[in-house]
Design a protein around this motif. Structure first.
Motif, short mmCIF file in Angstrom:
data_model
loop_
_atom_site.label_atom_id
_atom_site.label_comp_id
_atom_site.label_asym_id
_atom_site.label_seq_id
_atom_site.Cartn_x
_atom_site.Cartn_y
_atom_site.Cartn_z
N MET A 1 0.85 -1.21 0.00
CA MET A 1 0.00 0.00 0.00
C MET A 1 0.88 1.26 0.00
O MET A 1 0.70 2.17 -0.76
CB MET A 1 -0.89 -0.05 1.25
N SER B 1 4.74 9.78 -7.02
CA SER B 1 5.85 10.14 -7.88
C SER B 1 5.42 10.24 -9.35
O SER B 1 5.91 11.11 -10.06
CB SER B 1 7.00 9.14 -7.74
N LEU C 1 6.53 21.58 -18.14
CA LEU C 1 7.58 21.67 -19.14
C LEU C 1 6.98 22.06 -20.49
O LEU C 1 7.47 22.93 -21.19
CB LEU C 1 8.27 20.30 -19.26
N CYS D 1 3.39 5.76 -2.83
CA CYS D 1 4.60 6.44 -3.27
C CYS D 1 4.65 6.50 -4.79
O CYS D 1 4.95 7.52 -5.37
CB CYS D 1 5.82 5.70 -2.72
N PHE D 2 4.31 5.39 -5.40
CA PHE D 2 4.33 5.31 -6.84
C PHE D 2 3.37 6.33 -7.44
O PHE D 2 3.69 7.07 -8.35
CB PHE D 2 3.95 3.90 -7.30
N PHE E 1 5.84 13.48 -11.72
CA PHE E 1 6.38 13.39 -13.06
C PHE E 1 5.46 14.05 -14.08
O PHE E 1 5.88 14.83 -14.91
CB PHE E 1 6.61 11.92 -13.41
N VAL F 1 7.69 25.34 -22.77
CA VAL F 1 8.06 25.34 -24.18
C VAL F 1 7.08 26.19 -24.98
O VAL F 1 7.48 26.97 -25.85
CB VAL F 1 8.11 23.89 -24.72
N ARG G 1 3.93 1.47 -0.87
CA ARG G 1 4.67 1.59 -2.13
C ARG G 1 3.81 2.15 -3.24
O ARG G 1 4.24 2.98 -4.02
CB ARG G 1 5.19 0.21 -2.54
N ASN G 2 2.57 1.65 -3.23
CA ASN G 2 1.64 2.13 -4.23
C ASN G 2 1.43 3.63 -4.11
O ASN G 2 1.42 4.34 -5.10
CB ASN G 2 0.30 1.42 -4.07
#
Lengths: 329, 358
Positions: B1, B10, B21, B6-7, B14, B25, B3-4
Motif C-alpha cells: 500500500m 511520484s 515543461l 509512493c508510486f 512526473f 516550451v 509503495r503504491n
C-alpha cells in the motif's frame, strides 16, 4: 511483525523508478537547453549577427593596464580572457585570505570583555555591512586617488608610492637579478606594481566580507556551550589552550558552511571591479564584447567562469567542512 | 500500500513536471515569436503607427547630443533627430519614447527590437555595420578622438604621451582606437579602463591618469561641465581617428531605413536652402523648385517613403534645419560653444552633404 516479501514489476521497483524520473528530468532539461541555444543561434543568424567562438583565436587589439603577466595588444582574445581571469583570481584570493584574518579578529573582538573594543567591532560590522559594496568601491577609489601623492614618494630604497600606485622591486624569474621600478617623465615604470584600482578592489572586498565573516565567527563561537569552556578550565587548561583545543574546533563546524557563501559572494562581487577601472574578467569581456560584437558568447564565458569558480570553491569548502565535522564514535 | 502510494505520488510529480515543461516550451515559442516580430520587413513603421510613439535609443547623458535637463526634458543633436523622425512619421515631435542606453546595451537593444532607432552618438564602422545586424543611415556629426591633459603636466602634443597612464571609458571605440594608435606609433602606455563615467573622470582629475581620451566633442562637454576651472586643462588639437556619428536601424526593414536616412537628408537640404522654422510657411508658397518639392508643394515625394506630403515640412518645423540643430545644441547657442569645423555644409568647406531630394 513479519513482513511478507512482495514481488513487484521492475517498473515499480523504487530505485529504478526514481532513477527513471531523474533521467527524464535531466533529458528534459537538456532538450530545453538545446532548444534555447538553437533558437538563439537561429535568431542571431536571422538578424545577420555573426556568432560563434572563432573570435577567441583572433588577435585582440587592446592592451591591459596591469596583470600577473604582460598582455600585449595583438595576442589572441582567449589570452586576454585568461589575463582577466588571472586578475580576478589575484584580487579575489588575496581578499579571501585577508578577510578571513580580519573577520577572525573582529569576531573575537565582538565577544571581548573590553567595552571599547567590543563597541569598535560592533560599529565596524554595522557600518561596512550596511553600505552597498559599489558605493564602498567608489568611496575607496575617490579616497585613494585623492590621497596618493602626485609627486612619487620614494622609500626603502627602491619603493615608490604615487598616484599610479605602489611600485616595488621584484626578482626576475628565479635569477638573482631584480627588476627595479624607476621614474619616467610622468610616473613610475618597471618593478611590480599595486595600482590604486587593485588596492580599491582589494580593500573594498576585504572590508565588506570581513564584516559578514565577523558575525559568522561570533555566532560560531557562541554556539559552543559554555559548559565546555568551564570543563576546560576545570581541567586546568589555559585560556589559550581552551580556545585552541575546545572552542575553535567546535565553532568551525558552524562557521564553515556560511563562510562558503560569503567567499563565493566575494568572488562574484569582484565583478564590480570594472566600475573602478580594474581589468578583471568582466572588464576584459566587456571590451571584447564591444570590439567583436559577440555579446552572447562573451556573457556566456563570464557566466560559465563564475559558475566554475563558485563550484570549485564549494568543493574545497565542503572538503574543509568534512574535515572539521565531529567524528561520531 | 505504501509503495503504491509512493508510486502514485511520484508519477503525479512526473506528470505535473512534464505538463509544466510543455507549458514552458509553449511560452517560449510565444516569446520567441514576439521578439522576432519586428524583424519582418517593412513592419517598423506600422509598429510605430500602431503604438503611436517612436522608441528612440539615446545615451544616458552626453551634453550636446542627448542629455536630460532638470525638468526631465531631453535635449541634444541626437535627440532632435528622433524628434524630427516623430514629426515626419507621426505628425508630433513629442511622440518619442526615450530609452537611455549604456554603451554595451545599445546594440542588443536595437537588435532585439526594443528600440526603433539608435540615435546614440555612435561611430559608424565596418564591423558594426557588417556583423551587428544593424544599418547605419547617414552621418549627422563628424567627430574625432582627442585627448585632454592637465596644463601643469606640460604636455601639448599627442607624441608626448609616451609611457603615460591614460583613462578611457569601456565599451567604446575610443578604447580600440587608443590601442591601435599607440601601437602604430610604437609608443607605450597603460590603459585604465572604467565602466563608471564618474570614476573615470575622478581618476583623471585627481591625477591618476596623465590624459583622458574620448571624442573631441565629449571632451569639450566634460571641460565645460565637470571642471571647476576649465583653464587648468587642455584639449590637444590633434585627433587620432575619424568618428562619424550616425543613427542606426535594425537590418531587414528597408522602408524604415530609407525614412531615417531621408529625414536626416531633409534637415541638411533645409540648411542648404536656408529654410528655418521662421520662414517655412512663406518658402512653402514662394520658394524655388527644390524647396517646393521638399515641402510637398509639388510632387508627392513623401508617398515614395510611405509617408504623407508634409513629412519634411513637419520635421523642419519641429527642430529647424541641420545648422539650427547644431548651433542650438553644440554651437554658439549652447554652453559647449563648439565651432562647426568639419560639420559645416559642403558648400562652406565642410563635410555635411546630402543627396538631392527630388
Amino acid at each position: 511483525m513479519h513482513i511478507k516479501k512482495m514481488r513487484l514489476g521492475w517498473l515499480r521497483q523504487a530505485y529504478i523508478k526514481d532513477w527513471l524520473i531523474q533521467a527524464g528530468v535531466i533529458v528534459g532539461l537538456l532538450l530545453v537547453l538545446t532548444y534555447l541555444v538553437s533558437m538563439l543561434s537561429s535568431n542571431l543568424q536571422a538578424k545577420n549577427i555573426v556568432s560563434g567562438f572563432d573570435f577567441l583565436t583572433k588577435p585582440a587589439s587592446f592592451g591591459i593596464g596591469e596583470g600577473v603577466y604582460d598582455f600585449e595588444a595583438g595576442s589572441p582574445y582567449w589570452q586576454a580572457f585568461a589575463a582577466g581571469l588571472a586578475n580576478t583570481l589575484r584580487v579575489a584570493l588575496l581578499a579571501i585570505v585577508l578577510s578571513a584574518v580580519l573577520g577572525l579578529a573582529l569576531g573575537f573582538g565582538r565577544l571581548s570583555k573590553n567595552i571599547l573594543l567590543r563597541g569598535l567591532c560592533i560599529s565596524y560590522v554595522e557600518i561596512f555591512r550596511n553600505i552597498p559594496l559599489l558605493l564602498q568601491f567608489l568611496a575607496w577609489y575617490f579616497l585613494l586617488t585623492t590621497l596618493l601623492p602626485a609627486e612619487a614618494w620614494q622609500f626603502l630604497g627602491h619603493c615608490y608610492l604615487s598616484k599610479s600606485g605602489l611600485s616595488f622591486p621584484i626578482p626576475i624569474g628565479l635569477s638573482l637579478t631584480w627588476d627595479f621600478p624607476s621614474r619616467n617623465p610622468f610616473n613610475i615604470a618597471g618593478g611590480a606594481r599595486l595600482t590604486p584600482e587593485f588596492l580599491t578592489v582589494l580593500f573594498g572586498l576585504t572590508l565588506y566580507t570581513a564584516a559578514y565573516l565577523a558575525e559568522n565567527i561570533r555566532a560560531g563561537l557562541e554556539s559552543v556551550p559554555h559548559g565546555q569552556v568551564e570543563a576546560g578550565a576545570a581541567l586546568g587548561l589555559t585560556h589559550q589552550q581552551i580556545l585552541r583545543h575546545i572552542l575553535f574546533p567546535q565553532a568551525l563546524r558552524v562557521i564553515i558552511p556560511p563562510a562558503t557563501n560569503q567567499f563565493s559572494g566575494l568572488i562574484k562581487s569582484s565583478s564590480l571591479a570594472i566600475t573602478v577601472g580594474y581589468p578583471d574578467l568582466v572588464s576584459i569581456a566587456n571590451t571584447s564584447l564591444i570590439l567583436t560584437g559577440h555579446a552572447a558568447e562573451c556573457i556566456f564565458l563570464i557566466i560559465i567562469t563564475y559558475l566554475l569558480l563558485s563550484l570549485l570553491l564549494s568543493v574545497i569548502m565542503n572538503w574543509l567542512n568534512r574535515k572539521f565535522q565531529i567524528v561520531e564514535r | 500500500m505504501r509503495r503504491n502510494d509512493c508510486f502514485f505520488v511520484s508519477t503525479n510529480i512526473f506528470s505535473t513536471g512534464f505538463c509544466s515543461l510543455r507549458k514552458i516550451v509553449r511560452w517560449m515559442l510565444v516569446a520567441s515569436m514576439l521578439t522576432s516580430m519586428p524583424v519582418l520587413a517593412g513592419k517598423t513603421l506600422d509598429g510605430i503607427k500602431a503604438r503611436g510613439v517612436i522608441s528612440c535609443g539615446v545615451s544616458t547623458g552626453l551634453a550636446g547630443f542627448s542629455a536630460m535637463d532638470s525638468k526631465g526634458e531631453w535635449h541634444g543633436l541626437d535627440v532632435d533627430i528622433c524628434k524630427a523622425l516623430a514629426a515626419a512619421t507621426l505628425g508630433d515631435a513629442r511622440k518619442v519614447k526615450w530609452v537611455p542606453l549604456g554603451s554595451q546595451q545599445r546594440f542588443p537593444a536595437l537588435q532585439s527590437g526594443e528600440i526603433d532607432v539608435l540615435s546614440h552618438n555612435t561611430t559608424w564602422t565596418l564591423s558594426r555595420d557588417a556583423s551587428f545586424g544593424i544599418h547605419f543611415t547617414s552621418i549627422v556629426y563628424h567627430d574625432g578622438q582627442g585627448f585632454m591633459v592637465a596644463k601643469k603636466t606640460g604636455i601639448s602634443a599627442v607624441h608626448q604621451l609616451s609611457h603615460a597612464d591614460i583613462c578611457v571609458q569601456s565599451g567604446t571605440t575610443s578604447e580600440k582606437t587608443l590601442n591601435d594608435y599607440f601601437r602604430a606609433q610604437k609608443m607605450k602606455f597603460r590603459p585604465v579602463v572604467f565602466e563608471n563615467f564618474e570614476a573615470s573622470l575622478k581618476a583623471f582629475f585627481s591625477g591618476r591618469c596623465q590624459a583622458y581620451t574620448t571624442d573631441a566633442s565629449s571632451l569639450a562637454a566634460i571641460l565645460q561641465r565637470e571642471t571647476r576651472n576649465p583653464g587648468d586643462y587642455l584639449v590637444l588639437a590633434e585627433v587620432i581617428s575619424k568618428e562619424p556619428m550616425s543613427p542606426a536601424v535594425r537590418r531587414g526593414d528597408d522602408e524604415w531605413f530609407a525614412i531615417v536616412k531621408w529625414v536626416v537628408n531633409a534637415l541638411i537640404v533645409a540648411e542648404e536652402e536656408q529654410l528655418t522654422q521662421a520662414n517655412l510657411d512663406t518658402q512653402k508658397e514662394h520658394g524655388n523648385a527644390v524647396v517646393q518639392g521638399l515641402l510637398g508643394n509639388a510632387d508627392d515625394i513623401g508617398k515614395l517613403l510611405g509617408l504623407d506630403r508634409a513629412w519634411a515640412y513637419r520635421a523642419i518645423q519641429a527642430v529647424g534645419n541641420y545648422g539650427d540643430i547644431f548651433e542650438r545644441n553644440l554651437g554658439s547657442g549652447s554652453p559647449l560653444k563648439l565651432s562647426r569645423g568639419a560639420n559645416r555644409l559642403w558648400t562652406h568647406g565642410g563635410l555635411i552633404y546630402a543627396p538631392p531630394i527630388r
